[in-house]
Motif scaffolding. Structure first.
Motif, short mmCIF file in Angstrom:
data_model
loop_
_atom_site.label_atom_id
_atom_site.label_comp_id
_atom_site.label_asym_id
_atom_site.label_seq_id
_atom_site.Cartn_x
_atom_site.Cartn_y
_atom_site.Cartn_z
N GLY A 111 0.76 -1.29 -0.09
CA GLY A 111 -0.01 -0.07 0.05
C GLY A 111 0.87 1.25 0.01
O GLY A 111 0.58 2.23 -0.59
N LYS A 141 -5.36 -6.84 -0.17
CA LYS A 141 -4.88 -6.08 0.92
C LYS A 141 -4.05 -5.04 0.71
O LYS A 141 -3.90 -4.04 1.49
CB LYS A 141 -3.82 -7.14 1.65
N GLU A 142 -3.46 -4.76 -0.57
CA GLU A 142 -2.58 -3.74 -0.85
C GLU A 142 -3.70 -2.49 -1.17
O GLU A 142 -3.31 -1.07 -0.81
CB GLU A 142 -1.99 -3.76 -2.11
N GLY A 166 -5.77 -1.64 2.64
CA GLY A 166 -4.86 -1.39 3.76
C GLY A 166 -4.65 -0.16 4.45
O GLY A 166 -5.35 0.76 3.80
N ARG A 167 -4.06 0.19 5.63
CA ARG A 167 -3.98 1.45 6.17
C ARG A 167 -3.25 2.38 5.39
O ARG A 167 -3.88 3.62 5.54
CB ARG A 167 -3.48 1.15 7.93
N ALA A 168 -2.13 2.04 4.84
CA ALA A 168 -1.46 2.96 4.08
C ALA A 168 -2.40 3.75 3.10
O ALA A 168 -2.17 4.91 2.85
CB ALA A 168 -0.20 2.42 3.53
N LEU A 172 -5.74 3.95 2.96
CA LEU A 172 -7.04 4.60 3.45
C LEU A 172 -6.38 5.85 4.03
O LEU A 172 -7.12 6.90 3.87
CB LEU A 172 -7.33 3.64 4.77
N ASN A 173 -5.05 5.88 4.71
CA ASN A 173 -4.73 7.35 5.18
C ASN A 173 -4.38 8.31 3.75
O ASN A 173 -4.75 9.26 3.99
CB ASN A 173 -3.69 7.01 6.12
N TRP A 174 -3.71 7.60 2.67
CA TRP A 174 -3.50 8.25 1.53
C TRP A 174 -4.78 9.12 0.89
O TRP A 174 -4.80 10.22 0.71
CB TRP A 174 -2.70 7.51 0.86
N HIS A 189 -7.58 9.55 2.44
CA HIS A 189 -8.17 10.47 3.49
C HIS A 189 -7.59 11.66 3.29
O HIS A 189 -8.09 12.88 3.37
CB HIS A 189 -7.95 10.14 4.88
#
Length: 277
Positions: free
Chosen positions: A158, A184-185, A188-190, A192-194, A196
């Protein structure tokens, strides 16, 4: 059935053995006018040479794509003539066997009206000569079918996807929506943060329904058929060079059938003429 040129050769051979022309024609079951017929000059010689050149240049293009390439370069030719000459030259593309998948429920996929509204992304896998896998991130603009980017790497998560999208944002605006599968890539959190921080919506298709991401699936099929299956990569750097050349050619030179059809349908000539009372 024996063709006329073969019959002419047979008649000449029989005459050389001492028989008369009439007897030779009777044996070959050929008329005298057919024997003396002089074929007209081939008016399709230049077109045939161009079709063969394009077929060797674009090995996975069929007759329809060859026709679009000819029209793109200014040849005023009918698609029926292209189909006939293409078949006569025996240039038919050999179909590769594909794995049969069960038919799932079809859902209409609405194309955006403008570029940079919706992008689709996915992964395509290949290998280099040494055996290491190559993971290619493919990104397509759903409205224009443009290949936004193809990013090959040995491994990609991600965070690497986010950095690739930030690099693209330096030269063009990011889309409102990015569609992908549930890898999953992509969820994933990476990522989702990007998304946002960049104001981009991430939308995932339903599991087991790739038709909901049909634009990227169609592009991936062409990418594998015309690029990955046609080249042998020595290293990752070699793969990057070949893939980027193909991507530029895809965007600049390759005719897009769906865009050509939509352009023709939207042109004034395609609209029905109103009758005057």
């Amino acid at each position: 059935m024996v063709a006329a040129p073969a019959k002419r050769d047979l008649v000449r051979h029989i005459k050389s053995q001492g028989l008369s022309e009439r007897r030779a024609l009777a044996i070959a079951q050929m008329s005298a006018s057919a024997l003396r017929y002089q074929p007209r000059p081939d008016r399709n010689a230049a077109l045939r040479r161009e079709i063969i050149r394009l077929a060797h240049r674009y090995k996975r293009y069929g007759a329809g794509m060859i026709y679009l390439k000819l029209r793109q370069t200014g040849w005023p030719v009918n698609h029926k003539r292209v189909d006939r000459l293409y078949a006569e030259a025996r240039l038919q593309v050999r179909r590769r066997k594909r794995k049969k998948v069960p038919i799932s429920e079809r859902q209409p996929l609405i194309r955006p009206q403008a570029s940079n509204e919706v992008w689709s992304m996915d992964f395509v896998f290949d290998r280099v000569a040494g055996g290491r896998s190559v993971k290619c991130l493919t990104i397509v603009d759903d409205a224009t079918h443009e290949s936004v980017a193809i990013v090959p790497a040995h491994a990609m998560g991600g965070a690497q996807i986010a950095r690739a999208l930030d690099a693209i944002a330096l030269s063009r605006p990011l889309p409102t929506i990015i569609r992908s599968d549930n890898g999953k890539e992509f969820i994933g959190r990476a990522m989702l943060n990007w998304a946002h921080h960049r104001g981009v919506q991430l939308k995932q298709i339903q599991p087991g329904k790739p038709q909901q991401n049909a634009y990227i699936e169609s592009f991936n099929g062409r990418f594998r058929d015309e690029c990955l299956n046609e080249n042998w990569f020595v290293s990752l750097e070699h793969a990057k060079q070949i893939i980027e050349v193909w991507r530029q050619e895809y965007n600049r030179e390759r005719p897009k059938k769906s865009l050509v059809v939509s352009r023709l349908l939207s042109s004034p000539r395609s609209q029905p003429k109103s009758r005057l009372n």
